[in-house]
Design a protein around this motif. Structure first.
Motif, PDB file in Angstrom:
ATOM      1  N   THR A 177       8.815  16.065  -6.089  1.00 14.76           N
ATOM      2  CA  THR A 177       7.330  15.588  -5.324  1.00 14.76           C
ATOM      3  C   THR A 177       6.346  16.225  -5.747  1.00 14.76           C
ATOM      4  OG1 THR A 177       7.995  15.788  -3.188  1.00 14.76           O
ATOM      5  CG2 THR A 177       8.096  13.137  -5.033  1.00 14.76           C
ATOM      6  N   ARG A 181       0.638  16.248   1.214  1.00 20.90           N
ATOM      7  CA  ARG A 181       1.195  15.068   1.477  1.00 20.90           C
ATOM      8  C   ARG A 181       0.855  13.855  -0.291  1.00 20.90           C
ATOM      9  NH1 ARG A 181      -1.868  13.840   6.640  1.00 20.90           N
ATOM     10  NH2 ARG A 181      -3.048  12.466   5.711  1.00 20.90           N
ATOM     11  N   TYR A 182       0.906  12.693   0.124  1.00 20.87           N
ATOM     12  CA  TYR A 182       1.030  12.141  -1.672  1.00 20.87           C
ATOM     13  C   TYR A 182       1.224  10.631  -0.947  1.00 20.87           C
ATOM     14  CZ  TYR A 182       6.546  12.108  -1.479  1.00 20.87           C
ATOM     15  OH  TYR A 182       7.478  11.639  -1.120  1.00 20.87           O
ATOM     16  N   VAL A 183       1.138   9.328  -2.190  1.00 13.42           N
ATOM     17  CA  VAL A 183       0.688   7.755  -2.009  1.00 13.42           C
ATOM     18  C   VAL A 183       1.755   7.675  -3.062  1.00 13.42           C
ATOM     19  CG1 VAL A 183      -0.572   5.910  -2.373  1.00 13.42           C
ATOM     20  CG2 VAL A 183      -1.656   8.037  -0.652  1.00 13.42           C
ATOM     21  N   VAL A 184       2.359   6.867  -2.845  1.00 12.40           N
ATOM     22  CA  VAL A 184       3.278   6.730  -4.326  1.00 12.40           C
ATOM     23  C   VAL A 184       2.822   4.938  -4.367  1.00 12.40           C
ATOM     24  CG1 VAL A 184       5.860   5.386  -4.697  1.00 12.40           C
ATOM     25  CG2 VAL A 184       5.637   7.328  -3.471  1.00 12.40           C
ATOM     26  N   HIS A 213      -6.541  11.686  -3.237  1.00 14.62           N
ATOM     27  CA  HIS A 213      -4.796  11.463  -2.512  1.00 14.62           C
ATOM     28  C   HIS A 213      -4.159  12.228  -4.238  1.00 14.62           C
ATOM     29  CE1 HIS A 213      -5.802   9.152   1.149  1.00 14.62           C
ATOM     30  NE2 HIS A 213      -6.684   8.198   0.137  1.00 14.62           N
ATOM     31  N   VAL A 215      -0.748  11.224  -6.042  1.00 14.14           N
ATOM     32  CA  VAL A 215       0.010  10.152  -6.780  1.00 14.14           C
ATOM     33  C   VAL A 215       0.642  10.348  -7.314  1.00 14.14           C
ATOM     34  CG1 VAL A 215      -0.928   8.143  -7.296  1.00 14.14           C
ATOM     35  CG2 VAL A 215      -2.413   9.057  -6.381  1.00 14.14           C
ATOM     36  N   LEU A 251      10.610   7.686  -1.310  1.00 16.72           N
ATOM     37  CA  LEU A 251       9.073   6.950  -0.425  1.00 16.72           C
ATOM     38  C   LEU A 251       8.921   7.132   1.314  1.00 16.72           C
ATOM     39  CD1 LEU A 251      10.720   3.989  -1.995  1.00 16.72           C
ATOM     40  CD2 LEU A 251       8.961   4.830  -2.518  1.00 16.72           C
ATOM     41  N   ALA A 254       6.496   9.281   1.505  1.00 13.47           N
ATOM     42  CA  ALA A 254       4.977  10.017   1.461  1.00 13.47           C
ATOM     43  C   ALA A 254       5.220   8.614   2.511  1.00 13.47           C
ATOM     44  CB  ALA A 254       4.724   8.643  -0.017  1.00 13.47           C
ATOM     45  N   GLU A 255       3.259   9.136   2.282  1.00 14.54           N
ATOM     46  CA  GLU A 255       2.110   8.332   4.013  1.00 14.54           C
ATOM     47  C   GLU A 255       2.132   7.381   3.778  1.00 14.54           C
ATOM     48  OE1 GLU A 255      -1.665  10.734   4.566  1.00 14.54           O
ATOM     49  OE2 GLU A 255      -1.912  11.508   3.095  1.00 14.54           O
ATOM     50  N   VAL A 257       2.966   3.826   0.667  1.00 17.21           N
ATOM     51  CA  VAL A 257       3.751   3.105  -1.104  1.00 17.21           C
ATOM     52  C   VAL A 257       2.540   1.909  -0.917  1.00 17.21           C
ATOM     53  CG1 VAL A 257       5.266   2.372  -2.132  1.00 17.21           C
ATOM     54  CG2 VAL A 257       5.838   4.218  -0.124  1.00 17.21           C
ATOM     55  N   THR A 273       8.110   3.922   6.362  1.00 19.25           N
ATOM     56  CA  THR A 273       6.586   4.283   5.289  1.00 19.25           C
ATOM     57  C   THR A 273       5.733   3.342   5.687  1.00 19.25           C
ATOM     58  OG1 THR A 273       7.233   5.795   4.330  1.00 19.25           O
ATOM     59  CG2 THR A 273       5.584   4.884   3.289  1.00 19.25           C
TER      60      THR A 273
END
Length: 341
Positions: A177, A181-184, A213, A215, A251, A254-255, A257, A273
Motif C-alpha cells: 500500500t 493514509r488511504y481509503v480502500v 484521498h 485510493v 483493510l 485503511a481509514e 473501506v 475499520t
C-alpha cells in the motif's frame, strides 16, 4: 474437563467471519473447536481465533450452483466426524437455511448432542432447538444470531470480550500500500446483485482522489480486469495481489473501506475499520450490515428487489445501487473520518 466441539458454518468467508464471536464463546472454556466449513469459507476460517482445526466440505444444500450429490463425499464426512468423537455440535445457519439435514448426518456420525436453530419441527434430531420466531433470532444481526445458538449450547463469551468480529493479527502490508493514509474501494462481490457498477466505482475512485484521498482498489485473483478498470489512473490496483490475510492487513491500514455486502466488508469490520456499505436490499441490512464498527449504509433500501435474495439484479439498471452518486461516498468518508478521529 474441556469438550470437543464441532461448530458448523458451511457457506462463504463473510458468513464464517460473522461466526467468529460464537466460536470464541465456545473456545473460552478451553474447549477444542473444530470448524466445519465450505471451500468458500476456508480462507476466513484460517484467520479466526479459537479454531483448533477445520474440516472442509462442500455442502449440497448450502452452496450456490451445488455439484451433483455425491454419497461418497457424505460417507467420508461421516467417517471424519465420527473419528473425532465430538461431545457436542453447534450448527450455525442463516434464517433461510435448514439445520436439519446436517443434524441428521451428525446423528449418523454418533455426535451425542446437537444445538441449532430451526423453524421446522426437529423431532429427535436436535437436543436443543432455538425457534427463530419465538427466540427473536430473525431480526438480530447475523453475528448475534450465531452467538445466541452458542449460548443455548452453554457457551458464553469471556469477560472483556465485546462480541465484535475479530481475526488473528494480519501481516504488515505497507510494501503493497505504501505509507500514509488511504481509503480502500473493493468493487467485487460473489453475487452480481450486490455489486456497484464498474463505472460508478471508477467515478468514485476519481472523486475520492480529487477530494484529496489516496485510493487503494482491492480484488481477488479473478477480478484483475475489474480492479484495473476501477483503479484507472487515480487508484493503486491491488487486484489479485493479496492473500486473504494480506487483504486483512490492507483493510486494517485503511481509514475507511468502501464495499458492497460481501466478505471483505466483514473482514474490514473484523480488523476494526469503518465501512461504507453499498448495500443492495436483496437481503436485510439489519442482519448483514457491517457488525461492530462505525458504518454508513448507501443504497435504496426500499427498492423493488427488497428481500428477494436475488443473486442477479431483477430490476433493469440496478437502480438500488447505481442511483448512489460518487459524491455521496465522498461525503460518507468524511463523516466516518470525523467519527473515528
Amino acid at each position: 474437563m474441556s469438550a470437543r466441539v464441532l461448530v458448523a458454518r458451511l457457506d462463504s468467508d463473510g458468513d464464517v467471519l460473522l461466526a467468529g464471536p460464537a466460536i470464541r464463546a465456545v473456545a473460552a472454556g478451553g474447549n477444542a473447536v473444530t470448524l466445519l466449513c465450505g471451500p468458500s469459507g476456508a480462507q476466513a476460517a484460517a484467520l479466526l481465533p479459537g479454531v483448533s482445526e477445520t474440516i472442509e466440505w462442500t455442502c449440497p444444500w448450502i452452496v450456490p450452483d451445488a455439484p451433483v450429490f455425491d454419497p461418497a463425499s457424505v460417507h467420508t464426512l461421516l467417517e471424519r466426524i465420527a473419528a473425532r468423537r465430538f461431545d457436542v455440535a453447534v450448527v450455525l445457519t442463516s434464517f433461510h437455511q435448514s439445520s436439519l439435514p446436517l443434524a441428521l448426518l451428525l446423528r449418523l456420525a454418533g455426535v451425542p448432542r446437537t444445538v441449532a436453530a430451526s423453524v421446522d419441527y426437529a423431532g429427535s434430531l436436535l437436543d436443543t432447538r432455538l425457534r427463530p420466531d419465538i427466540d427473536f433470532l430473525d431480526d438480530q444481526p447475523e453475528a448475534r444470531r450465531a452467538l445466541s445458538v452458542a449460548e443455548a449450547a452453554g457457551f458464553a463469551l469471556p469477560p472483556g470480550d465485546d462480541g465484535r468480529l475479530r481475526v488473528l493479527s494480519p501481516p504488515d502490508t505497507t510494501a503493497l500500500t505504501g505509507t500514509g493514509r488511504y481509503v480502500v474501494l473493493h468493487p467485487g462481490a460473489s453475487a452480481p446483485a450486490r455489486t456497484w457498477s464498474p463505472r460508478r466505482c471508477a467515478e468514485t475512485v476519481a472523486a475520492l482522489s480529487e477530494a484529496g484521498h489516496r485510493v487503494v482498489v482491492t480484488g481477488g485473483p479473478g477480478e484483475r480486469d475489474l480492479t484495473a478498470v476501477v483503479s484507472g489512473v487515480h487508484g493503486t490496483d491491488l487486484g489479485g495481489r493479496t492473500s486473504f490475510s494480506e487483504l486483512a492487513g490492507v483493510l486494517a491500514g485503511a481509514e475507511v473501506v468502501v464495499a458492497g455486502n460481501t466478505g471483505p466488508a466483514h473482514l474490514a469490520a473484523s480488523v476494526g475499520t469503518p465501512v461504507i456499505s453499498l448495500f443492495a436490499p436483496v437481503v436485510s441490512a439489519r442482519r448483514w450490515a457491517p457488525h461492530g464498527v462505525p458504518y454508513r449504509l448507501l443504497g435504496d433500501q426500499r427498492a423493488a428487489c427488497r428481500g428477494t435474495r436475488a443473486r442477479e439484479c431483477p430490476i433493469p439498471g440496478h437502480p438500488c445501487l447505481n442511483s448512489v452518486h460518487p459524491d455521496a461516498v465522498v461525503e460518507a468518508v468524511h463523516e466516518l473520518q470525523a467519527v473515528t478521529v
